[in-house]
Design a protein around this motif. Structure first.
Motif, PDB file in Angstrom:
ATOM      1  N   LEU A 140       0.858  -1.204   0.000  1.00 51.54           N
ATOM      2  CA  LEU A 140       0.000   0.000   0.000  1.00 51.54           C
ATOM      3  C   LEU A 140       0.883   1.238   0.000  1.00 51.54           C
ATOM      4  N   HIS A 141       0.411   2.293  -0.611  1.00 53.61           N
ATOM      5  CA  HIS A 141       1.267   3.473  -0.779  1.00 53.61           C
ATOM      6  C   HIS A 141       1.035   4.525   0.307  1.00 53.61           C
ATOM      7  N   GLY A 142       2.094   5.276   0.570  1.00 51.96           N
ATOM      8  CA  GLY A 142       1.987   6.432   1.453  1.00 51.96           C
ATOM      9  C   GLY A 142       1.563   6.105   2.873  1.00 51.96           C
ATOM     10  N   ILE A 143       1.967   4.951   3.352  1.00 52.47           N
ATOM     11  CA  ILE A 143       1.563   4.586   4.723  1.00 52.47           C
ATOM     12  C   ILE A 143       2.762   4.139   5.563  1.00 52.47           C
ATOM     13  N   ASP A 144       3.816   3.652   4.901  1.00 51.25           N
ATOM     14  CA  ASP A 144       5.025   3.257   5.643  1.00 51.25           C
ATOM     15  C   ASP A 144       6.236   3.367   4.719  1.00 51.25           C
ATOM     16  N   TYR A 194      -8.477  -0.596  -8.144  1.00 53.67           N
ATOM     17  CA  TYR A 194      -7.625  -0.751  -9.341  1.00 53.67           C
ATOM     18  C   TYR A 194      -7.647  -2.223  -9.798  1.00 53.67           C
ATOM     19  N   ILE A 195      -7.533  -3.142  -8.856  1.00 56.91           N
ATOM     20  CA  ILE A 195      -7.537  -4.575  -9.177  1.00 56.91           C
ATOM     21  C   ILE A 195      -8.832  -4.957  -9.888  1.00 56.91           C
ATOM     22  N   LEU A 196      -9.953  -4.467  -9.354  1.00 58.05           N
ATOM     23  CA  LEU A 196     -11.255  -4.831  -9.928  1.00 58.05           C
ATOM     24  C   LEU A 196     -11.451  -4.170 -11.295  1.00 58.05           C
ATOM     25  N   GLU A 197     -11.096  -2.905 -11.395  1.00 53.68           N
ATOM     26  CA  GLU A 197     -11.315  -2.173 -12.654  1.00 53.68           C
ATOM     27  C   GLU A 197     -10.436  -2.700 -13.787  1.00 53.68           C
ATOM     28  N   GLU A 233       5.854   4.982  -2.265  1.00 55.72           N
ATOM     29  CA  GLU A 233       5.545   6.360  -1.857  1.00 55.72           C
ATOM     30  C   GLU A 233       4.257   6.848  -2.482  1.00 55.72           C
ATOM     31  N   ASN A 234       3.957   6.372  -3.689  1.00 53.73           N
ATOM     32  CA  ASN A 234       2.744   6.847  -4.360  1.00 53.73           C
ATOM     33  C   ASN A 234       1.983   5.679  -4.984  1.00 53.73           C
ATOM     34  N   PHE A 235       0.791   5.982  -5.462  1.00 49.97           N
ATOM     35  CA  PHE A 235      -0.091   4.931  -5.982  1.00 49.97           C
ATOM     36  C   PHE A 235       0.525   4.232  -7.195  1.00 49.97           C
ATOM     37  N   GLU A 236       1.209   4.972  -8.039  1.00 50.39           N
ATOM     38  CA  GLU A 236       1.814   4.386  -9.245  1.00 50.39           C
ATOM     39  C   GLU A 236       2.848   3.314  -8.852  1.00 50.39           C
ATOM     40  N   GLN A 237       3.632   3.596  -7.831  1.00 52.63           N
ATOM     41  CA  GLN A 237       4.626   2.607  -7.372  1.00 52.63           C
ATOM     42  C   GLN A 237       3.935   1.370  -6.789  1.00 52.63           C
ATOM     43  N   LEU A 278       2.873  -0.724  -9.667  1.00 55.60           N
ATOM     44  CA  LEU A 278       4.026  -1.427 -10.245  1.00 55.60           C
ATOM     45  C   LEU A 278       4.349  -2.684  -9.430  1.00 55.60           C
ATOM     46  N   LEU A 279       4.311  -2.550  -8.106  1.00 56.02           N
ATOM     47  CA  LEU A 279       4.575  -3.705  -7.234  1.00 56.02           C
ATOM     48  C   LEU A 279       3.524  -4.793  -7.445  1.00 56.02           C
ATOM     49  N   LEU A 280       2.273  -4.357  -7.506  1.00 50.98           N
ATOM     50  CA  LEU A 280       1.166  -5.310  -7.709  1.00 50.98           C
ATOM     51  C   LEU A 280       1.356  -6.080  -9.012  1.00 50.98           C
ATOM     52  N   ASN A 281       1.633  -5.373 -10.091  1.00 42.87           N
ATOM     53  CA  ASN A 281       1.782  -6.030 -11.394  1.00 42.87           C
ATOM     54  C   ASN A 281       3.007  -6.936 -11.426  1.00 42.87           C
ATOM     55  N   GLU A 282       4.068  -6.529 -10.755  1.00 44.48           N
ATOM     56  CA  GLU A 282       5.267  -7.375 -10.707  1.00 44.48           C
ATOM     57  C   GLU A 282       4.987  -8.647  -9.905  1.00 44.48           C
TER      58      GLU A 282
END
Ligand SMILES: [Fe+2]
Length: 235
Positions: free
Chosen positions: A10-14, A68-71, A18-22, A25-29
């Motif tokens: 998850l982004h921007g929490i720890d 994002y996953i569902l869409e 840092e952001n949603f785009e990153q 990228l992690l999810l797709n990888e």
């Protein structure tokens, strides 16, 4: 198909993306790496984080990634949890269930390296007796600490589940400890503990291959099954 029960996706929490785009990228990888089920486990430190604020932030970040996953029809099931740093008295807080994974009684617990004692082991045992299924995160990091014997006893007795990081079977500095624990049958689950594509990326596939080469296909299959089984317990 792999299940990853420990991730900072998850982004921007720890100290994960840092952001949603990153985060995407992690999810797709991870998906390319063969991971179909992920538990998002941002850090929770009671000394640093307010509980309600933390729960709200995690819920917001989770729903953005889940949308994002569902869409985009990404073939990944995502659950929400935390990686909770141990603190004295954790077993007695009323809100412990809110820090568990997806409303279950499964808790990913990170030991405090400066505080591993018999009293800590006793408190973790209390959590187990109260019905919590405690998963100890990256257990290979603590084997050299003096209180680890007590923790090891909890693992051997089946009171807690031990998780090692995938990178410890590839190039991580805790490789020897992780391999020894696996050889001793003390490790139930391997997880990526992913933070970014550069720092602890999704690498379960490579770690399972390394484990299969060294310990054989049965050990690999058991680890894959245990992670799936834990995910099912959180549904
Ligand atoms: Fe972590």
């Amino acid at each position: 198909m792999f299940t990853d029960i420990h991730s900072h996706i998850l982004h921007g929490i720890d100290d994960g993306p840092e952001n949603f785009e990153q985060s995407v990228l992690l999810l797709n990888e991870a998906s390319r790496n063969g991971v179909k089920r992920i538990i998002a486990t941002p850090h929770f430190h009671a000394s640093r984080h307010g509980l309600d604020e933390r729960l709200a932030l995690a819920a917001d970040r989770y729903s953005k990634l889940q949308n994002y996953i569902l869409e985009n029809n990404i073939p990944v099931s995502l659950l929400q949890g935390f990686e909770v740093r141990y603190f004295n008295g954790i077993s007695r807080i009323d809100s412990l269930n809110k820090l568990c994974i997806n409303g279950s009684k499964v808790l990913l617990l990170e030991l405090d390296a400066s505080n591993i004692t018999e009293a800590v082991a006793d408190e973790i045992l209390d959590m187990s007796y109260s019905g919590y299924k405690v998963v100890l995160a990256h257990i290979e990091r603590y084997t050299k600490l003096s209180g680890f014997k007590q923790i090891k006893r909890l693992i051997a007795d089946g009171e807690v589940i031990a998780q090692c990081n995938a990178d410890s079977f590839l190039s991580g500095c805790f490789g020897r400890a992780a391999q020894r624990l696996l050889k001793e049958n003390m490790v139930s689950i391997i997880a990526s503990d992913m933070h970014s594509l550069e720092h602890r990326p999704p690498n379960l596939k490579q770690a399972y291959e390394a484990i299969e080469n060294k310990f054989g296909p049965k050990v690999k299959s058991r680890l894959i099954y245990k992670a799936e089984n834990l995910f099912d317990m959180c549904l």
